[in-house]
Design an enzyme around this catalytic site. Structure first.
Site, mmCIF file in Angstrom:
data_model
loop_
_atom_site.group_PDB
_atom_site.id
_atom_site.type_symbol
_atom_site.label_atom_id
_atom_site.label_comp_id
_atom_site.label_asym_id
_atom_site.label_seq_id
_atom_site.Cartn_x
_atom_site.Cartn_y
_atom_site.Cartn_z
ATOM 1 N N ALA A 98 0.808 -1.216 0.000
ATOM 2 C CA ALA A 98 0.000 0.000 0.000
ATOM 3 C C ALA A 98 0.841 1.265 0.000
ATOM 4 O O ALA A 98 0.310 2.359 0.020
ATOM 5 C CB ALA A 98 -0.925 -0.002 1.214
ATOM 6 N N GLY A 99 2.160 1.119 0.017
ATOM 7 C CA GLY A 99 2.998 2.319 0.070
ATOM 8 C C GLY A 99 3.289 2.758 1.486
ATOM 9 O O GLY A 99 3.787 3.851 1.715
ATOM 10 N N SER A 102 5.477 -1.762 4.234
ATOM 11 C CA SER A 102 5.321 -3.008 4.983
ATOM 12 C C SER A 102 6.576 -3.876 4.897
ATOM 13 O O SER A 102 6.913 -4.585 5.847
ATOM 14 C CB SER A 102 4.102 -3.786 4.468
ATOM 15 O OG SER A 102 4.189 -3.953 3.074
ATOM 16 N N GLU A 131 16.896 -6.395 3.500
ATOM 17 C CA GLU A 131 15.759 -6.190 2.592
ATOM 18 C C GLU A 131 16.177 -6.199 1.131
ATOM 19 O O GLU A 131 15.347 -6.412 0.237
ATOM 20 C CB GLU A 131 15.060 -4.873 2.948
ATOM 21 C CG GLU A 131 13.669 -4.780 2.341
ATOM 22 C CD GLU A 131 12.982 -3.459 2.657
ATOM 23 O OE1 GLU A 131 13.223 -2.908 3.748
ATOM 24 O OE2 GLU A 131 12.215 -3.004 1.801
ATOM 25 N N ASP A 142 12.714 4.578 4.309
ATOM 26 C CA ASP A 142 11.770 3.881 5.177
ATOM 27 C C ASP A 142 12.422 3.499 6.504
ATOM 28 O O ASP A 142 11.836 3.652 7.579
ATOM 29 C CB ASP A 142 11.246 2.627 4.462
ATOM 30 C CG ASP A 142 10.678 2.964 3.097
ATOM 31 O OD1 ASP A 142 10.389 4.145 2.863
ATOM 32 O OD2 ASP A 142 10.541 2.052 2.266
HETATM 33 C C1 GLA Z 1 10.133 3.247 -1.780
HETATM 34 C C2 GLA Z 1 11.551 2.928 -1.328
HETATM 35 C C3 GLA Z 1 12.209 4.121 -0.656
HETATM 36 C C4 GLA Z 1 12.047 5.393 -1.483
HETATM 37 C C5 GLA Z 1 10.599 5.560 -1.941
HETATM 38 C C6 GLA Z 1 10.423 6.731 -2.861
HETATM 39 O O1 GLA Z 1 9.298 3.423 -0.669
HETATM 40 O O2 GLA Z 1 11.542 1.851 -0.424
HETATM 41 O O3 GLA Z 1 13.571 3.846 -0.420
HETATM 42 O O4 GLA Z 1 12.926 5.424 -2.553
HETATM 43 O O5 GLA Z 1 10.119 4.401 -2.590
HETATM 44 O O6 GLA Z 1 10.646 7.917 -2.166
#
Ligand code: GLA
Length: 332
Positions: A98-99, A102, A131, A142
């Site tokens: 979902a962005g 997770s 990861e 993140d």
């Molecule tokens: C994903 C990646 C992050 C970042 C964003 C875009 O969430 O995991 O490292 O690059 O895209 O900002």
């Protein structure tokens, strides 16, 4: 009985990125925060190769055997920590795909549960390394929030020097995350291609997080120049957002959020028509100050900010987000 006792319970939140998208792998700056939704991983002593069960997707895996994709993260974490025997139960309330990051929430929780480092910088590096087994060359956005965020704060992360500092968020700022309904998988999106274009720009003008718009005129390839323009302008928006947050100027923050979306749509081209349409709809909600695509793009969530709780169409999956705490070991 002793063998069945839980020896370590770790919890890691998801992340919301207020502003600073697609800049982390370009030595830029971003302003992420942690959600109250997250992932928990419970390690239990047991003999035999590490067995993992996840209620998130109902899948399970055993170290050294073929299993679900996320076992790549577990394998890396088990090797790094030396915890190769036992049982690991993964659970949580963070929506996947979902962005809301997770995958990083999962990685941080697993690394901690298996006995990984508590020191923030080391945990960030270790969780990121584990990861990478998922196959997308993500940056450190993140991890910065998921590991180091504090309640009520965003993290101003500077990816040029790895530093971060807390940025208090005004209590009158309301955040809503709204799912676009488009599922996205970063590994199958053009994320790696965008990153390669940004790196091509950096070979010409140096770290984009420290570059100026004027410097970009020397980039001949129009596409590469536009990608770089997004990064440079987005970093300036992050700096401006920090100033406006400190002054409590939420309307100004909202304008920056809208500009970020336009840049992600036009210069970085990671939006989709259905996401742009939803962004317009959310901009029309009472109290809405700004809306943008959040995360890697090509689906996933939008972030809407408001001067009051935003009432989102109940047919859409949405979450009201309060800036929460970073990862922790909750039981031993
Ligand atoms: C994903 C990646 C992050 C970042 C964003 C875009 O969430 O995991 O490292 O690059 O895209 O900002």
């Amino acid at each position: 009985m002793l063998a069945a006792m839980a020896s370590r319970i770790a919890w890691a939140p998801g992340r919301v990125n207020l502003i600073g998208e697609h800049v982390d792998y370009a030595h830029g700056r971003a302003l992420p925060l942690a959600t109250s939704l997250g992932t928990s991983a419970t390690f239990t002593n047991a003999s035999g190769p590490l067995r993992v069960r996840s209620t998130l997707d109902g899948a399970q895996g055993t170290l050294g055997e073929p299993g679900p994709a996320w076992m790549a993260v577990v394998e890396a974490a088990a090797m790094a920590t030396g915890t190769t025997e036992g049982r690991l139960d993964v659970d949580g309330d963070l929506p996947t795909g979902a962005g809301l990051s997770s995958s990083t929430s999962f990685s941080v929780a697993v690394v901690l549960a298996l006995g990984g480092p508590l020191d923030h910088d080391r945990l960030i590096a270790e969780a990121w390394r584990c990861e990478q087994g998922l196959g997308t060359p993500t940056g450190l956005l993140d991890q910065q929030a998921i590991v180091a965020a504090r309640p009520g704060m965003a993290v101003l992360a500077d990816f040029a020097d790895g530093s971060r500092r807390d940025v208090p968020l005004p209590s009158g700022l309301h955040l809503a995350v709204v799912h676009s309904g488009v599922e996205r998988q970063l590994a199958s999106s053009p994320y790696a291609q965008r990153r390669a274009q940004v790196e091509a720009a950096e070979r010409l003008v140096g770290p984009l997080g420290r570059a100026t718009l004027e410097q970009l005129s020397g980039i001949e390839d129009e596409l590469v120049r536009r990608r770089a323009r997004h990064v440079v302008a987005e970093c300036a928006r992050v700096d401006a957002a920090v100033e406006h947050l400190a002054a409590g100027e939420l309307v100004e923050v909202g304008k920056l959020i809208d500009e970020s979306h336009a840049s992600l749509r036009d210069d970085f081209e990671v939006s989709l028509p259905e996401i742009d349409q939803l962004a317009d709809e959310l901009r029309g909600l009472p109290g809405s100050l700004g809306v943008r695509l959040m995360g890697g793009g090509f689906g996933g969530c939008l972030l809407a900010i408001g001067d009051r709780p935003l009432v989102v169409d109940p047919r859409l999956a949405s979450w009201q987000v309060r800036p929460g705490a970073g990862a922790e070991v909750r039981g031993a």
